[in-house]
Design an enzyme around this catalytic site. Structure first.
Site, mmCIF file in Angstrom:
data_model
loop_
_atom_site.group_PDB
_atom_site.id
_atom_site.type_symbol
_atom_site.label_atom_id
_atom_site.label_comp_id
_atom_site.label_asym_id
_atom_site.label_seq_id
_atom_site.Cartn_x
_atom_site.Cartn_y
_atom_site.Cartn_z
ATOM 1 N N LYS A 158 0.937 -1.209 -0.034
ATOM 2 C CA LYS A 158 0.038 0.051 0.022
ATOM 3 C C LYS A 158 0.741 1.297 -0.147
ATOM 4 C CE LYS A 158 -4.181 -1.822 0.538
ATOM 5 N NZ LYS A 158 -4.866 -1.997 1.806
ATOM 6 N N HIS A 218 2.149 7.076 2.415
ATOM 7 C CA HIS A 218 1.511 8.343 1.948
ATOM 8 C C HIS A 218 2.037 9.422 2.906
ATOM 9 C CE1 HIS A 218 -2.092 7.942 4.207
ATOM 10 N NE2 HIS A 218 -2.116 6.666 3.647
ATOM 11 N N HIS A 274 1.356 8.774 6.678
ATOM 12 C CA HIS A 274 2.133 8.022 7.503
ATOM 13 C C HIS A 274 3.248 8.937 8.229
ATOM 14 C CE1 HIS A 274 0.838 4.699 5.045
ATOM 15 N NE2 HIS A 274 0.472 4.272 6.189
HETATM 16 N N1 ARG Z 1 -0.445 -0.922 9.954
HETATM 17 C C1 ARG Z 1 -1.620 -0.116 10.901
HETATM 18 C C2 ARG Z 1 -2.198 0.822 10.030
HETATM 19 O O1 ARG Z 1 -1.302 1.388 8.878
HETATM 20 C C3 ARG Z 1 -0.930 0.413 11.922
HETATM 21 C C4 ARG Z 1 -0.205 -0.189 12.660
HETATM 22 C C5 ARG Z 1 -0.138 0.361 14.477
HETATM 23 N N2 ARG Z 1 0.614 -0.721 15.449
HETATM 24 C C6 ARG Z 1 -0.300 -1.745 16.053
HETATM 25 N N3 ARG Z 1 0.400 -2.323 16.811
HETATM 26 N N4 ARG Z 1 -1.572 -1.860 16.010
HETATM 27 O O2 ARG Z 1 -3.238 1.316 10.199
#
Ligand code: ARG
Length: 569
Positions: A127, A130, A133
């Site tokens: 993905k 962007h 982030h």
């Molecule tokens: N990958 C997730 C996102 O882009 C964020 C992860 C956050 N960390 C966690 N331990 N849940 O929304």
């Protein structure tokens, strides 16, 4: 370095019967009007204790403190004792501390080596990485740096989103329409296009969905073919993410993402069951959190597949076992507030007292001036493109201003990227904000370029004055730098270590950013008010010493924020 507030409290405690230094310290104020002194001690509360009018007590205390070398003068106004710190003494103390500690000025041993996990960035593979982030990435990295400087043993984790049913779709799409070369040439954009195509095609051909489900099931079972494609997608995505991390100078100790925990989930589900926490609800297994005002935490879906929360439960248990952390900090957007409340609550219900050491550091949304960012509508703004644009625009600005003659490309990079990072860390994290190019790259505002430019200016003065760390050896006559603008600057330099500690305690890097901006503005005022390279040698040396200390502190602050400090611009 001596803590001035504590020193004052001790001096007062010697002269006040029945009130300890610790209590006194809490009562000491910093007057908003500088003309009233650096510190003030209100005496109202002493009236009962000393059976005297507060005004009389204040007058008496002011008198008694007057001879102390810590003060230039002590005055009594109404019920207040107003204290003016001995400037030369204070300046000498602060500046020698800065010379001695150099790049470590601002550090402390608060952490005593205790282990702190900071989890940040954590994008989803395949993905776009962007602009949305940027916050977790930059704020998280700064928090990790700050904890490192506060003496904690920091473990930086990128909890990659590399697991979930969407990878079944991705694998299926790749099998139908994919090209290895196209992916490797431009991984994320190509994979994203496959993903979009999958959804379009699946509208007319439901068998694709079925195929994707099978692919994901195979992946979960560890089928070598699916796993190989998944691994390759992960590697290619990470290559692209790493390019951005390199631009930002950001690194991680671990990239253990969601997939890493897939084989650790059955044990979690078993444990929840054994502890009597699971309930069935429409085929799904849930933990009921109604009592705590939260919606139920779904642990397994009705089709038996696990979800995001379960992987986070497994990750928390794994991290506690592996790192025995003192704190585990999750730097994740406030959209996930509920998720983390559920996660922490479930851990608590499982009987883990360390659930209280889990911290969700949340933050607001970033939008672009044109409107909110959205992946769905295809208006994706890649973070890499933003950084490149910042570098290009900076190159143009420094050329226009006739700066960066020697090393223009390098400086454009350091200033352009620094500007974006600085902007991110200027806003208090919880606020939503709008990304504006004019604000980010303004050399005269409270921005990264302004601070970096100030740092380069101080460096240039030091070069002209041939002043380096060795110049301190012969001693400095600090009475030459006791003007208001010099003293205001010294006070800010003195406050830097406390700002770092506060930033850590509040998980708020903007406290450091604010302090660095204040120092830069104060240095520029000093620079304009006073001629630094005067003919009087002792005077010149003292002013250069202050310039040196200001530059060192700005540089240390920028380093914590993850921003470079060019010596020339
Ligand atoms: N990958 C997730 C996102 O882009 C964020 C992860 C956050 N960390 C966690 N331990 N849940 O929304």
């Amino acid at each position: 370095m001596k803590n001035i507030r504590k020193e004052i409290a001790q001096l007062l405690a010697l002269r006040i019967e029945g009130l300890g230094a610790e209590e006194i310290e809490k009562i000491i104020e910093i007057p908003t009007d500088k003309a009233l002194g650096d510190y003030a001690f209100p005496c109202f509360r002493l009236a009962k204790l000393m059976r005297k009018a507060p005004q009389a007590i204040a007058a008496e205390l002011a008198e008694k403190l007057s001879g102390e070398p810590l003060f230039d003068r002590v005055e009594n106004v109404n019920a207040y004792v107003n204290m003016f710190i001995a400037r030369a003494y204070f300046t000498g103390m602060t500046l020698s501390e800065i010379f001695e500690r150099g790049a470590c000025y601002g550090d402390s041993d608060e952490g005593g080596g205790k282990k702190v996990i900071v989890e940040y960035s954590s994008p989803n593979i395949a993905k776009p990485f962007h602009i949305g982030h940027i916050r977790t990435t930059v704020i998280g990295s700064a928090i990790a740096n700050i904890y490192d400087h506060l003496g904690y043993d920091v473990v930086r984790i990128n909890h990659l989103g590399d697991y979930g049913t969407q990878f079944g779709k991705m694998i299926t799409a790749y099998r139908h329409w994919g090209s290895k070369e196209a992916v490797e040439a431009d991984p994320i954009k190509t994979l994203l296009a496959y993903y979009v195509k999958f959804h379009e095609e699946a509208k007319n051909d439901p068998s694709l969905d079925e195929e994707a489900r099978r692919a994901f099931a195979a992946l979960e079972k560890g089928d070598p073919e699916e796993t190989a494609i998944w691994q390759w997608i992960r590697d290619e995505s990470l290559k692209e993410f790493r390019r951005v991390y390199d631009m930002l100078g950001i690194s991680f100790d671990s990239y253990a993402g969601e997939a890493f925990y897939s084989d650790k989930m059955p044990a979690v589900v078993e444990e929840l069951k054994a502890k009597g926490l699971l309930k069935e609800s429409r085929g799904a297994q849930i933990v009921d959190l109604e009592e705590y005002g939260l919606t139920p935490a779904i642990v397994t879906k009705s089709d038996g597949t696990s979800i995001y929360l379960t992987r986070d439960l497994a990750a928390a248990l794994y991290r506690k076992k592996t790192y025995d952390f003192y704190k585990c900090i999750y730097v994740v957007a406030s959209q996930q507030d509920l998720h983390f409340k559920q996660l922490f609550k479930v851990l608590e219900l499982m009987g883990y007292e360390w659930a209280k050491d889990m911290i969700h550091v949340n933050f607001g949304m970033v939008s672009l001036e044109e409107g909110t960012l959205s992946t769905r509508e295809g208006r994706v703004v890649f973070l890499e493109d933003v950084l490149n644009k910042a570098v290009d625009q900076t190159a143009r600005i420094i050329a226009e201003r006739g700066l960066g003659a020697e090393n223009a490309a390098q400086i454009a990079k350091e200033v352009g990227i620094g500007a974006v990072v600085f902007n991110e860390l200027s806003n208090s994290r919880i606020k939503d904000y709008t990304f504006s190019w004019d604000k980010v790259l303004n050399f005269d505002g409270e921005t990264g370029p302004y601070v970096q430019y100030t740092h380069a200016r101080a460096s240039s003065v030091l070069r002209s004055g041939a002043f380096g760390p060795e110049s301190f050896a012969g001693g400095i006559d600090y009475s030459y730098i006791s003007s208001d603008s010099a003293y205001d600057l010294v006070k800010l330099l003195y406050s830097f270590p406390a700002a770092v500690a506060k930033a850590g305690a509040e998980y708020e890097p903007s406290v450091v950013t604010r302090c660095v901006v204040d120092i830069a503005q104060s240095f520029n005022k000093f620079y304009h008010d006073e001629h630094i390279l005067t003919d009087n040698e002792a005077e010149r040396k003292a002013r250069l010493a202050l310039t040196y200390a200001a530059r060192q502190t700005i540089r240390n602050g920028l380093a914590m924020l993850g921003i470079s400090a060019p010596e020339k611009m």
